[in-house]
Write an enzyme that holds these catalytic residues in place. Sequence first.
Site, PDB file in Angstrom:
ATOM      1  N   GLY A   1       1.151  -1.084   0.157  1.00  0.00           N
ATOM      2  CA  GLY A   1      -0.048  -0.245  -0.378  1.00  0.00           C
ATOM      3  C   GLY A   1       0.554   1.151  -0.177  1.00  0.00           C
TER       4      GLY A   1
ATOM      5  CD  GLN B   1      -2.468   1.700   3.089  1.00  0.00           C
ATOM      6  OE1 GLN B   1      -3.432   1.335   3.220  1.00  0.00           O
ATOM      7  NE2 GLN B   1      -2.223   2.076   1.393  1.00  0.00           N
TER       8      GLN B   1
ATOM      9  N   GLY C   1       1.139  -4.535  -4.273  1.00  0.00           N
ATOM     10  CA  GLY C   1      -0.001  -5.708  -3.029  1.00  0.00           C
ATOM     11  C   GLY C   1      -1.040  -6.018  -3.295  1.00  0.00           C
TER      12      GLY C   1
ATOM     13  CB  SER D   1      -0.050   3.489  -4.592  1.00  0.00           C
ATOM     14  OG  SER D   1       0.537   3.660  -5.442  1.00  0.00           O
TER      15      SER D   1
ATOM     16  CG  HIS E   1      -3.042   6.229  -0.164  1.00  0.00           C
ATOM     17  ND1 HIS E   1      -2.809   4.714  -1.302  1.00  0.00           N
ATOM     18  CD2 HIS E   1      -1.993   6.065   0.644  1.00  0.00           C
ATOM     19  CE1 HIS E   1      -0.977   3.745  -0.933  1.00  0.00           C
ATOM     20  NE2 HIS E   1      -0.950   4.817   0.027  1.00  0.00           N
TER      21      HIS E   1
ATOM     22  CE1 TYR F   1     -12.512  -3.497  -4.592  1.00  0.00           C
ATOM     23  CE2 TYR F   1     -11.596  -4.123  -6.613  1.00  0.00           C
ATOM     24  CZ  TYR F   1     -12.111  -4.436  -4.976  1.00  0.00           C
ATOM     25  OH  TYR F   1     -11.841  -5.189  -5.177  1.00  0.00           O
TER      26      TYR F   1
ATOM     27  CB  CYS G   1     -13.106 -17.615   3.972  1.00  0.00           C
ATOM     28  SG  CYS G   1     -13.829 -17.664   5.434  1.00  0.00           S
TER      29      CYS G   1
ATOM     30  N   GLY H   1      -5.690   2.493   3.062  1.00  0.00           N
ATOM     31  CA  GLY H   1      -6.354   3.074   1.989  1.00  0.00           C
ATOM     32  C   GLY H   1      -7.030   4.303   1.558  1.00  0.00           C
TER      33      GLY H   1
END
Length: 556
Positions: A57, A135, A181, A270, A272, A327, A415, A497
């Site tokens: 990130g 991050q 990543g 990236s 952000h 995203y 999951c 993020g």
Amino acid sequence: MDTISFIKKYADHPKYMSPVGTKLNTRSWQTEAPLRMFLNNLNVEVAEDPKNLIVYGGSGKAARDLDSARKIIEMLLKLNNDESLLVQSGKPVGIVRTHEQAPRVLIANSNLVPAWANWEHYEKLRKNGLIMFGQMTAGSWIYIGTQGILQGTYETFSSCADKHFNGSLRGKLLVSGGLGGMGGAQPLAATMNGATFLGADIDPERIEKRLKTKYIDRMTYSYEEAKKWIIEAKNKKENLSVGLVSDIGDLLENLINDNIIPEILTDQTSAHDPINGYVPSGLKLEEAIQLRKENQIKYKDLSLKSMARHVNLMLKLKSLGSITFDYGNNLREFAKQGGAEDAFNFNGFVPEYIRPLFCEGKGPFRWVALSGDPKDIYTTDEALIKAFPNNKNLRTWLTQAAEKIKFQGLPSRICWLGMGEREKAGLIFNDLVREGKISAPIVIGRDHLDCGSVASPYRETEGMLDGSDAISDWPLLNLMSNTAGGATWVSFHHGGGVGMGYSQHAGMVILVDGTNRAETCIKRVLHNDPALGIIRHSDAGYSDANENLKKFNLEI
Ligand code: NAD
């Protein structure tokens, strides 16, 4: 082993690796677990840039600097079970008296008082060695490599398939930028859903890494070659993935010129971080790295303008028919700052595809085998398939994951599980450890991108029904609940993020070591954590969450 020998063996910078097996290096599994996970975060198979302690990130780090990394190890090697280590932005700063069921590590990363919460102020502090960007799972030691985001990305693309394409992406072209990543999970998640995938990354090493780990099928430097491959594949409804070394804006421009309109369009560069993340168009990678060092003001200006061009091209493709969504990298905001007036004319992925899952308390549940033995993960896979026989998606995912996913560092699995399911899974795992069916303890954690643990108005809390997007009381309540409940380490971060000023979020990891202590803590933490998601979404007025509030007796 003494501390110096341990560091030489497991943390010989930049060669980090976690101890494996059943022998303790620390005083208990409660401290061995964070120690192994800290070292695992920096393992070369897991971290994007271990030389600079960067995990993923953009600049998300596990420790502030080399001295801090070594001190964290030294402290964990000798920490007792009635003590907790305090970590301030990647640097260990003290030990406080606690008790056996309290977290062993309390972590705060990148937090700034709101009026100072921007990249400029952060950068000044970082240069003075006072702060680190954590991050989400980098500074909280529960990053598990690209698999971590794979299932979330798989869920997002399959929700998109359900919503727009009758549940299948066969014969559909999905285009995106950024194969780092997190973004590196996109090609595999797309092909697992049947799509043809084309992604651009300016850094060839990033694509090579995805090739090596089998997350992407092919790589090229030539747009023409990439075009030929994807058109052939799409026509044959083949689920091929291609990585092109290119600026994403240049790729989109070429696609528009050739009248190739992807069915789905998104981005995970990236963005952000307009200085240390996004690479402006027109610059070679080396030139960008040099300019970052020499003139950050000019760099940022170029970066914002490139993002504006990038988003305008996305809007053009949207107008030509591409299903387009942000995203979670704050691209729209920086594009707007760079002059793209209509940047917010497409939605984020959370309101589009993820929020209904949050209303069920669902989120990215993940676990890691501290033994280092892949068999332990396969045992947990089987146990979950048996425990949730009616969950078809879960079975498909776990079966495909066992076949296709190459473990990075300590074997792990992810999951999405919801309220009730997480506690059930945790207790099953604890029994497996207790009965010796798993060779050593495991840890359960999650991304900070979860149902009740984050305030991020351009991502997880975008467009909340009651307008409560920016209220960060929720992640603080989540942190406090998990601390009080007895997670093994907890964390509170800022900026994950989407960058400085745009998010606040909490993390937790819990040790599953087959003990009664673990069982008690699991019953509290893995109940409270998803409950916070249902409570938060019910409070915001979501009817599904209201129903779940009743179903799980969470009403007051
Ligand atoms: P990363 O830094 O590992 O990778 C970003 C990639 O973008 C790099 O490989 C870089 O070379 C590439 N890039 C930068 N500018 C480019 C350009 N102009 N054209 C083409 N490629 C370019 O970051 P990551 O971990 O992959 O995360 C990607 C973004 O997604 C970040 O902004 C991160 O904060 C965000 N994120 C999203 C989620 C989610 O769930 N959607 C979760 C975590 C992080």
